[in-house]
Every structure is written in C-alpha cells, then in structure tokens.
Design an enzyme around this catalytic site. Structure first.
Site, PDB file in Angstrom:
ATOM      1  N   THR B  17       1.006  -1.267   0.047  1.00  0.00           N
ATOM      2  CA  THR B  17      -0.116   0.119   0.023  1.00  0.00           C
ATOM      3  C   THR B  17       0.910   1.238  -0.029  1.00  0.00           C
ATOM      4  OG1 THR B  17      -0.077  -0.202   2.291  1.00  0.00           O
ATOM      5  CG2 THR B  17      -1.862  -1.159   1.252  1.00  0.00           C
ATOM      6  N   GLY B  18       2.051   1.117   0.101  1.00  0.00           N
ATOM      7  CA  GLY B  18       3.042   2.386   0.025  1.00  0.00           C
ATOM      8  C   GLY B  18       3.412   2.558  -1.371  1.00  0.00           C
ATOM      9  N   LYS B  43      -4.939  -2.828   7.688  1.00  0.00           N
ATOM     10  CA  LYS B  43      -5.412  -2.419   6.279  1.00  0.00           C
ATOM     11  C   LYS B  43      -5.996  -3.855   5.623  1.00  0.00           C
ATOM     12  CE  LYS B  43      -3.116   1.745   5.160  1.00  0.00           C
ATOM     13  NZ  LYS B  43      -2.355   2.416   4.308  1.00  0.00           N
ATOM     14  N   ILE B  96      14.414  -5.176  -0.690  1.00  0.00           N
ATOM     15  CA  ILE B  96      15.334  -4.180  -1.304  1.00  0.00           C
ATOM     16  C   ILE B  96      15.556  -2.853  -0.631  1.00  0.00           C
ATOM     17  CG2 ILE B  96      13.880  -4.505  -3.777  1.00  0.00           C
ATOM     18  CD1 ILE B  96      12.642  -1.932  -3.250  1.00  0.00           C
ATOM     19  N   THR B  97      15.093  -2.951   0.575  1.00  0.00           N
ATOM     20  CA  THR B  97      15.113  -1.806   1.464  1.00  0.00           C
ATOM     21  C   THR B  97      16.565  -1.410   1.549  1.00  0.00           C
ATOM     22  OG1 THR B  97      13.389  -2.268   2.669  1.00  0.00           O
ATOM     23  CG2 THR B  97      14.792  -0.618   3.637  1.00  0.00           C
ATOM     24  N   GLU B  98      16.968  -0.232   1.453  1.00  0.00           N
ATOM     25  CA  GLU B  98      18.715   0.463   1.490  1.00  0.00           C
ATOM     26  C   GLU B  98      18.617   1.006   2.831  1.00  0.00           C
ATOM     27  OE1 GLU B  98      20.188   2.723  -1.857  1.00  0.00           O
ATOM     28  OE2 GLU B  98      22.214   2.765  -0.846  1.00  0.00           O
ATOM     29  N   TYR B 166      21.419  -4.321 -13.988  1.00  0.00           N
ATOM     30  CA  TYR B 166      20.820  -3.969 -15.197  1.00  0.00           C
ATOM     31  C   TYR B 166      21.793  -3.613 -16.587  1.00  0.00           C
ATOM     32  CZ  TYR B 166      18.048  -1.809 -11.446  1.00  0.00           C
ATOM     33  OH  TYR B 166      17.108  -1.849 -10.492  1.00  0.00           O
ATOM     34  N   GLU B 216      32.091  -6.367  -6.450  1.00  0.00           N
ATOM     35  CA  GLU B 216      32.437  -4.786  -6.206  1.00  0.00           C
ATOM     36  C   GLU B 216      33.453  -4.847  -5.056  1.00  0.00           C
ATOM     37  OE1 GLU B 216      28.853  -2.459  -5.958  1.00  0.00           O
ATOM     38  OE2 GLU B 216      28.896  -2.819  -3.748  1.00  0.00           O
ATOM     39  N   HIS B 254      27.513   2.257  -1.503  1.00  0.00           N
ATOM     40  CA  HIS B 254      26.884   0.864  -0.741  1.00  0.00           C
ATOM     41  C   HIS B 254      27.802   0.783   0.485  1.00  0.00           C
ATOM     42  CE1 HIS B 254      25.719  -1.152  -4.593  1.00  0.00           C
ATOM     43  NE2 HIS B 254      24.638  -0.554  -4.152  1.00  0.00           N
TER      44      HIS B 254
END
Lengths: 384, 298
Positions: B17-18, B43, B96-98, B166, B216, B254
């Site tokens: 919902t975000g 919710k 995926i949170t950074e 990518y 890396e 990173h």
C-alpha cells in the site's frame, strides 16, 4: 562516520567505559583553561583522523601552565599528513603499567561479531597481526547471543592478560560490546587499553566508526555531522543530500547507482582519464536531483568535462533529461556534458534533450558507456 | 528451470500500500509474476487494484499459499518484516530496502540461520530476482532481460550491485544471449544470500549453461566465491568487479563497498577469480563480450 578521539571518548563514557577526565578545546586559551581545571600533568592531543599523531609531534605532556600553552600553540594548526589540527583534547595524564588492545567489529565473512584482544597494545594491531599473530585472541560472537562477563573474562585469560587486570578488562569488554551493538558502531576500538599501577583498567584512546544507517535512532549523533571532515565540494553535496566523494581528476562523474558510478570511474580511468569525483544520484532520482548534482560538479574548478552515465531502472530517463535541461538553463556550466542514457524511458529522455536545442558542443550524447567515457576524457584533455 | 523463483512462485508484497510497494508490486504483476496478496497491518479487507491486503504475513500465507515475499518497507521496519515473513513460513524473502543498520542485519541473518533455516533472504539493498518470462520480484525493469531459449545456452547472473545488474542484463541482451535467472544479492555488509549460494544453484540448474558474476570492492565475498568456483563450478564464467579506482577508506555509495586496511580491493578480487578460471572483464561491456565468446563455444 569516523569520530574524533574526543568524541569517541565521550561516546565511551555514555556506556560507562572509564576514560581520563578531559575536555576539547578549539583555541589556545581554551586549552589552557581546561588544563588548569583538570590539574597537571596533562596530555595535549591533536584531534585528527589519521594515525601517527605522536610521531608527528601532535601529542605532548605538560607539567604546568606554560608548557600547556606552548604545546597548545604549537599543535593547533599543525599539519599532520595533510590533516590540519583544528581541535585539541586535553586530559589528565595517566600512569601506565601495561598496554593492551581491544576491539569489536563485524566479521563480514563469518557474519558474526568479532572481538580482537591482545596483551600487546599501544602499537598498530596490523603490526602485531603480522609479527606475532598468536598474541591476538579472536573471538566470534553470535549477535543473537551477545557477550557475557564470563566469556569476556575467558577471552582475557586466553589473551594472557595478567591476573590483576582480568576483572577490569572483562568489565570493559562487556561495556565496549554494548557500546558497539546498542551504539551502532562499525568499529569500537581501544588502543591502548591500559593497566594503571593502582590496578585499574582504563581506555587511553578511542577509535569509533558509527554506522550512519542507524542515525534515525541516535539523535545524540546530530552533533557529529557538524565536525565531519569534508572538503568544500563534499559539504555542498551533503547539503543537497547527494552521495558524493571528491577525487583529484578532471572528469566530473554523475551516475545512478553506486555500482554503476564506481564502474564509470573505472572506465574513465581505463581510457586514460581520471575522475574528479564519485557521485551517485541514487535510484528514482528526479529532475531536481540531477540539477543539484550538476550544480555541485560545476563548483569543482578542476572539472573539464562532465560524464553522465544513467541506466534507468527506478530512475527514469525523461526525469534525468529534464534535470539536465533545467540545470543548463539555471547554471552556467563551465564544462561540456557527455551523456549516456539507457534503460527506463531512455528514448523519451533523448528526445527531451534534442528538443531543448542545446548547442552540440555543450551536450554530446553517446550510445555506450565506453564511447561516452572516451569522449569525456578527450574533451577534458582539450580543456587543459 | 530457473533458480529460486519461477512461474509457479506465489508472491506477497509487504508494503504494497506504500508508494514504492505499489509501483513495483504492480509492475512485477504486469510482468506476469503471481502477486497474490499484500501485507499492511491494519488494512486487511482493502485491496490494491484487485490484490487483497492482509494484516499479517501469516494471514496472507493462510489465504493465498504464498511462498515468497517482496519486502518494500523503510529501514526502521524492514528487520521485523523479514522475521515476520520467516515466522510465517515464507521460503524466499526479497528485501530491496536500503539503509538498514548493520547491527540489525547481523541479528536478522543469525536469527534466520538458527530459527528459520528454510527461509532464504535475498538482500537487503538488492534489486531483486528475475527469472525472465516467469517471475520478477523487485525493481528490475523486466524488459531489459533476454528470455532464455528452450535449448540454450542460457546464462545465470549473480550481482552485488543494482544498476550493474541492469547493465549486465543489457550487455547480454545486446549479444542476444538468454538469461535463466538474474539474482541481485545486494550491496550491504551482511547479505542474506551470497555468491556461493547462487553459484551452487546455477551449477545444479540444467537451464543455466554459463554464469556471469558482478562484484565490487569491499569484504571478501568474491574471494570466497573464487575458492568455491575452483572446487565446485564446472560451468564457464565471466566476471566484472567494480571499484578498481576507488580510493581506500571511503564507502563508495553502498554500505559494504569499502577498501579498508588494504583488504577488499578490486584487483585482489579479479586476481582470485581469474586464478579460479573465470574470464574477468575490465568493464561491464568486456565482461559481456567475454560471455558472448563463452556462449559461442558452447
């Protein structure tokens, strides 16, 4: 973020780790006032984030007010390996019977906390590790279990720390571990950890690196941002919320994503150029962010060409293009831009740039990262 | 075949919902991923474009049979979200949170190892995972991934960096090379899944014929991977390591990308991989070309 020694000691004190009484001073008069307050002999210590302060003359003992004034005068403004001394830490001198070493870090390979403890302190731990690796006890700690007093004491026994210093050392280890975990440190190091003739164990130095990702739960860290060592360009970039690191070359770099930004630096280097900076505009950057990035790069007088390398994922090509066009209308860019735009909505982005009618010698588009780098390096060469 | 996820994988989105959760969750669904539910406390009963929302992961799993979760919540809440998914029996969590504090990551990782050995965490701070044509969980634009061909040869990709993932997909697409699965393991100090986990899966996957690794600077994950490759990987590989020119002691964007005390340099990693028989490119394009050569020979 690396803390200065004085900040590290103040941070240690929050976790009840014994440190010498002292205070920070920005001027000679302040330094003398601190010395008078805490009583002689005192140690006057340069506050710079680089090793070898003592050898460079940045740490001096003062027995009286005249010596305190002389040392403070000499050390303030001193250049130690390119770091200019702007602050002093004045503390009560300690009698030292023995020097040890203790630190906590995260061992990324083992994915556990790592205690390193040695009865041979006061020298670089890397040197001990090379010359006498058996003198360092390494203990992995499961973050779920934590470290208890008995385990800490056993580690001290294993490190051959003498009987009379065992309890004091174990006590400090448990406190230092709490500082490391609850205090969200990447590194919490005491070198030297000293044994006084009185039998007390005590932190004579403090090296603390904070994990800035945890800043949201540490309002007490706010003050550290004020003293962070940044050059002018880094200062400006930080105020705009950009991930920027200043370098010495002449090709300004803007890329999206840390990996691509690093890779862009590498490619520029491979084709014979050198980057003026690392700048990651991050995922999902919009026109404002791109304009801010160009503004920061434009402040760097060494920059002779600008290489923008975008591979859209979350970041959208048309937003990047809008930002470039907007920035070029707002800021008088001193250097030409070479852009490589790919990924999400790259076509639209290229069209926006084309429609803006920017002079062909101000903005050059190239299809690949390698060609764009070659062009940017060639342009930087011409600018010299 | 593919690794970790395929067309049968049922996925819920924690944080649907975000703003970010909705955008990427719906994009994953449009790609063909089976997004069967969302989780946002308080919710339940609502929906996001027809996808039902549940109060808890446990409720979502009970109602949908989901086995995968896509975690798109802010750093403060992500550790609890990951553990909630594990407790509800989710098998693969993609986060995926950074910006999650390293201390939290270390605690979460070790809790999973101890209490939830059947849950695999991908990330945090990763672009996600895509098995082209089958399942896309995360923020990768699906169209840049070339579909695998039925008779191969196809390449599996494992990468520590988002945009370089990518770039790798793009390089392979330029060369017309199919991708079996592309896994972003993330750029943080304590990734839930490492190179070796992915290499062993790719080695066992009949649809993967060659493997591309993107690393890396910082840490020793590439060196450990090289050791593993030398002993266990028979499929040909190409690799690229970012950060040859990165200055020591600086975190290059990173949290995990830092050369410290002379350790974790790009050169050391490239040497280790080359010694293990991996073709190492000096830039992503070269790594792509090396892979094209490898594929031609298969």
């Amino acid at each position: 973020m690396d803390l200065f020694e004085y900040q590290g000691k103040q941070y240690f004190a929050r976790y009840d780790i014994p440190v010498s009484p002292g205070d920070v001073a920005l001027t000679v008069d302040d330094a003398v006032a601190v010395a008078e307050r805490i009583d002689y002999p005192v140690v006057v210590k340069a506050q710079v984030q680089v090793g070898g302060r003592g050898k460079a003359g940045g740490i001096k003992l003062a027995d009286n007010v005249d010596e305190a004034r002389t040392h403070a005068t000499n050390i303030l403004g001193m250049d130690i390996k390119g770091h200019v001394v702007e602050r002093l830490w004045i503390e009560t001198a300690s009698d030292i019977e023995e020097e040890y070493y203790a630190s906590f870090t995260l061992d990324r390979a083992a994915k556990k906390h790592l205690l390193m403890l040695s009865a041979e302190g006061g020298v670089e731990i890397e040197t001990v590790a090379e010359e006498n690796p058996d003198a360092i006890v390494k203990l992995h700690i499961d973050p779920v279990d934590g470290l208890d007093l008995a385990t800490a004491r056993q580690a001290a026994v294993d490190a051959k720390i003498p009987e009379r210093a065992l309890d004091g050392t174990a006590d400090i280890l448990v406190k230092l571990y709490r500082c490391f975990t609850e205090g969200d440190c990447d590194l919490a190091e005491i070198n030297p950890l000293i044994l006084k003739p009185t039998g007390e164990v005590h932190a004579l130095d403090a090296k603390v690196t904070l994990d800035w990702n945890a800043a949201f739960r540490h309002p007490e860290w706010d003050e550290y941002s004020l003293t962070e060592v940044l050059d002018e360009r880094e200062q400006l970039a930080k105020s705009k919320g950009l991930q920027y690191i200043g370098l010495d070359g002449d090709v300004g770099i803007i890329a999206n994503g840390a990996g691509l930004a690093m890779s862009t630096l590498d490619v520029v280097n491979q084709v014979g150029g050198s980057a003026a900076n690392f700048l990651d505009i991050g995922g999902g950057a919009n026109a404002d962010v791109m304009a801010a990035a160009l503004d920061v790069i434009n402040h760097d007088e060494n920059v002779k060409s600008i290489l923008i390398n975008i591979f859209g994922g979350i970041t959208r090509g048309e937003e990047v293009a809008k930002g470039i066009v907007e920035a070029m209308g707002r800021v008088d860019l001193r250097a030409p831009i070479v852009i490589r735009l790919d990924g999400t909505n790259a076509e639209e982005g290229r069209q926006i740039i084309l429609d803006a009618g920017i002079a062909a010698d101000k903005l050059i588009s190239k299809p690949t990262m390698l060609e764009a780098a070659r062009e940017a390096v060639a342009l930087a060469g011409k600018g010299n | 075949m593919a690794i970790f996820v395929d067309e049968t994988t049922k996925v819920i989105v924690q944080g649907l919902t975000g703003g970010q959760g909705k955008y990427h969750g719906l994009r994953n669904k449009a790609y063909g991923t089976q997004i069967v539910g969302g989780v946002t406390p308080g919710k339940s009963g609502q929906d996001v474009e027809g996808i039902p929302i549940f109060d808890s992961v446990a409720d979502a799993v009970a109602a949908t049979g989901a086995t995968a979760s896509f975690v798109v919540v802010p750093p403060k809440f992500a550790p609890a979200a990951i553990l909630e998914a594990a407790e509800a029996g989710i098998e693969i969590v993609v986060c995926i949170t950074e910006g999650i504090p390293a201390q939290d990551e270390a605690r979460v990782y070790n809790t999973l190892v101890r209490d939830h050995p059947n849950t695999r965490l991908l990330g945090p701070n990763c672009p996600g995972i895509i098995s082209p044509g089958k399942c896309n969980i995360g923020i990768t634009a699906g169209e840049i991934a070339h579909l695998p061909s039925a008779d191969g040869p196809n390449v599996g990709i494992v990468s520590r960096s988002g945009t370089l993932t990518y770039q790798a997909l793009y390089e392979l697409k330029q060369q017309g090379i199919g991708v079996s699965t592309c896994v972003g393991i993330g750029g943080d100090p304590v990734p839930g899944t490492n190179f070796i986990d992915c290499l062993s899966e790719f080695e066992a996957d009949p649809e993967t014929h060659a493997i591309m690794l993107i690393g890396e600077i910082g840490g020793s994950a590439e060196e450990e991977a090289a050791e593993y490759i030398a002993a266990n990987v028979t499929k040909p590989m190409s690799a690229y390591i970012a950060g040859v020119t990165a200055p020591a002691g600086k975190k290059m964007g990173h949290a995990g990308a830092i050369v410290s005390g002379g350790k974790g340099t790009a050169q050391g990693k490239m040497d280790a991989l080359a010694a293990a028989g991996v073709k190492v490119g000096l830039n992503p394009t070269e790594a792509g070309e090396l892979m094209a050569d490898i594929v031609k020979g298969l």
